[in-house]
Design a protein around this motif. Structure first.
Motif, short mmCIF file in Angstrom:
data_model
loop_
_atom_site.label_atom_id
_atom_site.label_comp_id
_atom_site.label_asym_id
_atom_site.label_seq_id
_atom_site.Cartn_x
_atom_site.Cartn_y
_atom_site.Cartn_z
N LEU A 130 21.84 30.13 0.15
CA LEU A 130 20.39 30.13 0.33
C LEU A 130 19.98 29.44 1.63
CD1 LEU A 130 19.10 29.52 -3.30
CD2 LEU A 130 19.09 31.65 -2.00
N GLU A 131 20.71 28.38 2.00
CA GLU A 131 20.42 27.71 3.27
C GLU A 131 20.66 28.67 4.43
OE1 GLU A 131 19.03 24.97 3.83
OE2 GLU A 131 19.26 23.72 2.04
N THR A 132 21.76 29.40 4.37
CA THR A 132 22.05 30.39 5.42
C THR A 132 20.98 31.48 5.43
OG1 THR A 132 24.43 29.99 5.22
CG2 THR A 132 23.75 32.05 6.26
N LEU A 133 20.60 31.92 4.24
CA LEU A 133 19.56 32.94 4.13
C LEU A 133 18.25 32.44 4.74
CD1 LEU A 133 19.08 35.79 2.91
CD2 LEU A 133 18.16 34.61 0.88
N ARG A 134 17.93 31.17 4.52
CA ARG A 134 16.69 30.63 5.07
C ARG A 134 16.72 30.65 6.61
NH1 ARG A 134 14.12 25.29 2.66
NH2 ARG A 134 16.18 24.39 3.08
N GLU A 135 17.89 30.35 7.18
CA GLU A 135 18.00 30.38 8.63
C GLU A 135 17.74 31.79 9.16
OE1 GLU A 135 21.79 28.87 9.71
OE2 GLU A 135 21.47 26.89 8.81
N HIS A 136 18.33 32.79 8.50
CA HIS A 136 18.09 34.18 8.92
C HIS A 136 16.62 34.56 8.74
CE1 HIS A 136 22.25 34.81 9.63
NE2 HIS A 136 22.63 34.93 8.37
N TYR A 137 16.02 34.14 7.64
CA TYR A 137 14.62 34.45 7.35
C TYR A 137 13.71 33.85 8.42
CZ TYR A 137 10.12 34.34 4.89
OH TYR A 137 8.80 34.48 4.55
N ARG A 163 4.87 45.88 8.06
CA ARG A 163 5.85 46.40 7.10
C ARG A 163 7.15 45.59 7.16
NH1 ARG A 163 3.49 51.35 8.48
NH2 ARG A 163 4.95 51.71 10.21
N ALA A 164 7.51 45.15 8.35
CA ALA A 164 8.71 44.32 8.48
C ALA A 164 8.54 43.00 7.75
CB ALA A 164 9.01 44.08 9.97
N ARG A 165 7.35 42.44 7.87
CA ARG A 165 7.08 41.19 7.13
C ARG A 165 7.18 41.41 5.63
NH1 ARG A 165 3.19 40.61 11.32
NH2 ARG A 165 3.66 38.78 12.64
N ASP A 166 6.58 42.52 5.17
CA ASP A 166 6.63 42.82 3.74
C ASP A 166 8.06 43.04 3.27
OD1 ASP A 166 3.91 42.63 3.68
OD2 ASP A 166 3.56 44.81 3.79
N ALA A 167 8.89 43.62 4.14
CA ALA A 167 10.28 43.89 3.76
C ALA A 167 11.04 42.59 3.48
CB ALA A 167 10.98 44.67 4.87
N LEU A 168 10.59 41.49 4.08
CA LEU A 168 11.27 40.21 3.91
C LEU A 168 10.83 39.45 2.65
CD1 LEU A 168 11.20 38.87 7.59
CD2 LEU A 168 13.18 39.79 6.34
N ASP A 169 9.89 40.02 1.87
CA ASP A 169 9.40 39.32 0.67
C ASP A 169 10.52 38.94 -0.29
OD1 ASP A 169 6.84 39.32 1.59
OD2 ASP A 169 6.14 40.99 0.35
N PRO A 170 11.49 39.84 -0.57
CA PRO A 170 12.59 39.43 -1.48
C PRO A 170 13.38 38.24 -0.94
CG PRO A 170 12.54 41.82 -1.22
CD PRO A 170 11.62 41.27 -0.20
N VAL A 171 13.52 38.16 0.37
CA VAL A 171 14.20 37.02 0.97
C VAL A 171 13.37 35.75 0.78
CG1 VAL A 171 15.16 36.06 3.10
CG2 VAL A 171 15.26 38.52 2.69
N ALA A 172 12.06 35.88 1.02
CA ALA A 172 11.17 34.73 0.85
C ALA A 172 11.25 34.18 -0.57
CB ALA A 172 9.74 35.12 1.19
N GLU A 173 11.34 35.07 -1.55
CA GLU A 173 11.43 34.63 -2.95
C GLU A 173 12.68 33.80 -3.19
OE1 GLU A 173 11.16 38.04 -5.41
OE2 GLU A 173 9.13 38.60 -4.74
N ALA A 194 20.29 40.56 0.86
CA ALA A 194 20.69 40.91 2.22
C ALA A 194 20.14 42.26 2.65
CB ALA A 194 22.22 40.91 2.32
N ASP A 195 19.98 43.20 1.67
CA ASP A 195 19.50 44.53 2.03
C ASP A 195 18.06 44.50 2.55
OD1 ASP A 195 18.47 43.77 -0.39
OD2 ASP A 195 18.78 45.72 -1.36
N ALA A 196 17.34 43.39 2.31
CA ALA A 196 15.97 43.30 2.81
C ALA A 196 15.96 43.31 4.34
CB ALA A 196 15.30 42.02 2.29
N PHE A 197 17.02 42.80 4.94
CA PHE A 197 17.08 42.80 6.40
C PHE A 197 17.28 44.22 6.96
CE2 PHE A 197 17.98 38.41 5.33
CZ PHE A 197 17.21 37.73 6.26
N GLU A 198 17.96 45.06 6.17
CA GLU A 198 18.08 46.46 6.57
C GLU A 198 16.69 47.12 6.56
OE1 GLU A 198 20.62 47.90 7.77
OE2 GLU A 198 22.15 46.37 7.33
#
Length: 378
Positions: free
Chosen positions: A41-48, A114-124, A92-96
Motif C-alpha cells: 500500500l505504501e508503494t501504491l500510494r507513491e504511484h498514486y 476521466r483519468a482522475r476517476d480511473a484512480l478512485d480504486p487506488v485512492a480507496e 494495479a489495473d486502475a493505472f491501465e
C-alpha cells in the motif's frame, strides 16, 4: 475547602467504552491494511501521488492546442509511470485505465477528469493507510484520556481518604497547646529578621541570605547576583537595608553627599528595590497547621543553623521548644486536630457523618479499578 463530588462512575464508564471502541477500530484498520500488505500500500500510494502530480502539472499545458513539447513530456512520463506499477499491487489495473484515458493524440480536460476517476480504486486502497494512522492516533488519545481519568480518580480517592481520616480527629483536642509555642517562635523569627534589616550592614544581611542556599528546607529568597556583588564591593554595602532603600528613592545629586558612586547605587539598588522591600522573616516561620513531626524535625535542624548565623538566640530557644514538643506523642494528635479544623468544611463533616464520603470513596475506588483494568486489557 469545599469540593464538588465528581461523577466518577460516569467518567470511568465513558473512558472505558471509548478505549474499548478505539482499540477495536484500530485493530480493524490494521487488519484492513494487512489484507493487502502495508509495504504494498505504501508503494501504491507513491504511484498514486505521482499520477495525481502529473495531472496537476500538465493539465494546463498538455491539453487542447497547448504546448506540443509539454504534451510529449506528459505522455512519456505517464508511460513510464504505468510501466513501473507492479501488476501484483492492489488495484494495479486502475493505472491501465488511467493510461487509456490519456492515450490520445490530443487530450482534453475531460480526459484528465476521466483519468482522475480511473484512480478512485487506488485512492480507496491508499486511504486505508490514512485510516490506520487516524485509528492509531484515536487509540492513543483514548489511552491518554483514560490515564487522565485514572489519575483524577487516584487524586479523588486520596482526597476522600484524607477527609475520612481527618473527620476522625478529636474535635475537642486542646490545639492551643501546640499553636502557642509555634506562634511564639514565628513571632520571634520575624522580629529577628526585622531587627537585622535596620541594624546590620546590607552586605551582612545579604551574605546571610546567600549562605542559606546550603539549606534546601529553608526557603530563603535568592539574592540577585548583581545586588550581592554591589554590596560586597561598594562602601554603601555598609549601610543597612533600610538605609539603602531610602537612598534609592533620592536623586543622584543628593546621593552624592552620602555615597561614592550614586549612579551605581541608583542602577543596582534601584533595580532591586522590590526584592529588598520583600525581605522579611516569613520564610523562617513554621506556619499553621505545622508540618508532620518527622518533617518538622528535619526542617527545624536547618532553621536552627540559619538562625544561629543570624544571632537570633531567642528564636532558636523557642524553636527548640517546638522541636521538643514534636518528639512527644501528643504532637501527632494535636496536629491532626489542627489540620482537621483548618481543612474540613462543615459540609464535609456532615457528609462523613451521613456516610456519603464512605459511599463516594467506595465508588471512586471501584471506578479507578475499572479504568486501570481497561488500560491493562486494551
Amino acid at each position: 475547602m469545599s469540593h464538588a463530588i465528581p461523577d466518577t462512575t460516569s467518567d470511568a464508564d465513558d473512558v472505558v467504552a471509548d478505549l474499548r471502541e478505539a482499540r477495536e477500530e484500530r485493530d480493524s484498520a490494521e487488519a484492513a491494511v494487512e489484507e493487502y500488505g502495508a509495504d504494498a500500500l505504501e508503494t501504491l500510494r507513491e504511484h498514486y501521488e505521482d499520477a495525481r502530480r502529473l495531472l496537476r502539472t500538465y493539465e494546463g499545458s498538455a491539453t487542447g492546442s497547448g504546448d506540443f513539447q509539454a504534451y510529449i513530456e506528459f505522455e512519456s512520463e505517464v508511460a513510464d509511470l504505468v510501466e513501473s506499477v507492479d501488476d501484483d499491487l492492489p488495484a494495479a489495473d486502475a493505472f491501465e485505465a488511467y493510461d487509456d484515458a490519456l492515450d490520445k493524440r490530443r487530450v482534453t480536460e475531460d480526459d484528465f477528469e476521466r483519468a482522475r476517476d480511473a484512480l478512485d480504486p487506488v485512492a480507496e486502497r491508499v486511504e486505508l493507510l490514512d485510516e490506520r494512522e487516524d485509528a492509531r492516533e484515536a487509540y492513543q488519545q483514548a489511552r491518554r484520556a483514560a490515564r487522565e481519568v485514572r489519575d483524577d480518580l487516584d487524586a479523588e480517592v486520596s482526597r476522600l481518604e484524607r477527609v475520612a481520616r481527618l473527620a476522625e480527629a478529636d474535635p475537642d483536642a486542646p490545639v492551643a497547646d501546640l499553636r502557642e509555642p509555634i506562634e511564639a517562635y514565628d513571632t520571634a523569627a520575624r522580629a529577628a529578621v526585622e531587627d537585622r534589616l535596620g541594624a546590620w550592614p546590607a552586605r551582612d544581611v545579604l551574605d546571610w541570605l546567600d549562605s542559606l542556599t546550603a539549606f534546601p528546607l529553608v526557603d530563603a529568597p535568592r539574592v540577585p547576583p548583581d545586588l550581592l556583588t554591589y554590596v560586597r564591593e561598594h562602601d554603601a554595602g555598609a549601610e543597612s537595608v533600610t538605609d539603602l532603600l531610602d537612598y534609592a528613592d533620592q536623586s543622584v545629586s543628593k546621593l552624592d553627599h552620602y555615597v561614592a558612586d550614586p549612579a551605581a547605587l541608583k542602577r543596582v539598588v534601584g533595580a532591586n528595590r522590590s526584592f529588598l522591600r520583600r525581605i522579611d522573616g516569613d520564610f523562617l516561620t513554621l506556619g499553621w497547621p505545622p508540618d508532620p513531626a518527622d518533617v518538622l524535625r528535619y526542617r527545624a535542624d536547618e532553621l536552627v543553623s540559619a538562625l544561629d548565623r543570624l544571632g537570633a538566640d531567642d528564636a532558636v530557644a523557642r524553636l527548640r521548644d517546638v522541636q521538643a514538643f514534636a518528639r512527644r506523642e501528643r504532637y501527632a494528635t494535636l496536629r491532626e486536630a489542627a489540620v482537621a479544623r483548618d481543612e474540613l468544611t462543615q459540609e464535609e463533616r456532615q457528609r462523613v457523618a451521613a456516610g456519603d464520603v464512605e459511599a463516594d470513596l467506595k465508588a471512586a475506588r471501584e471506578a479507578r479499578e475499572r479504568v486501570a483494568e481497561a488500560l491493562d486489557e486494551y
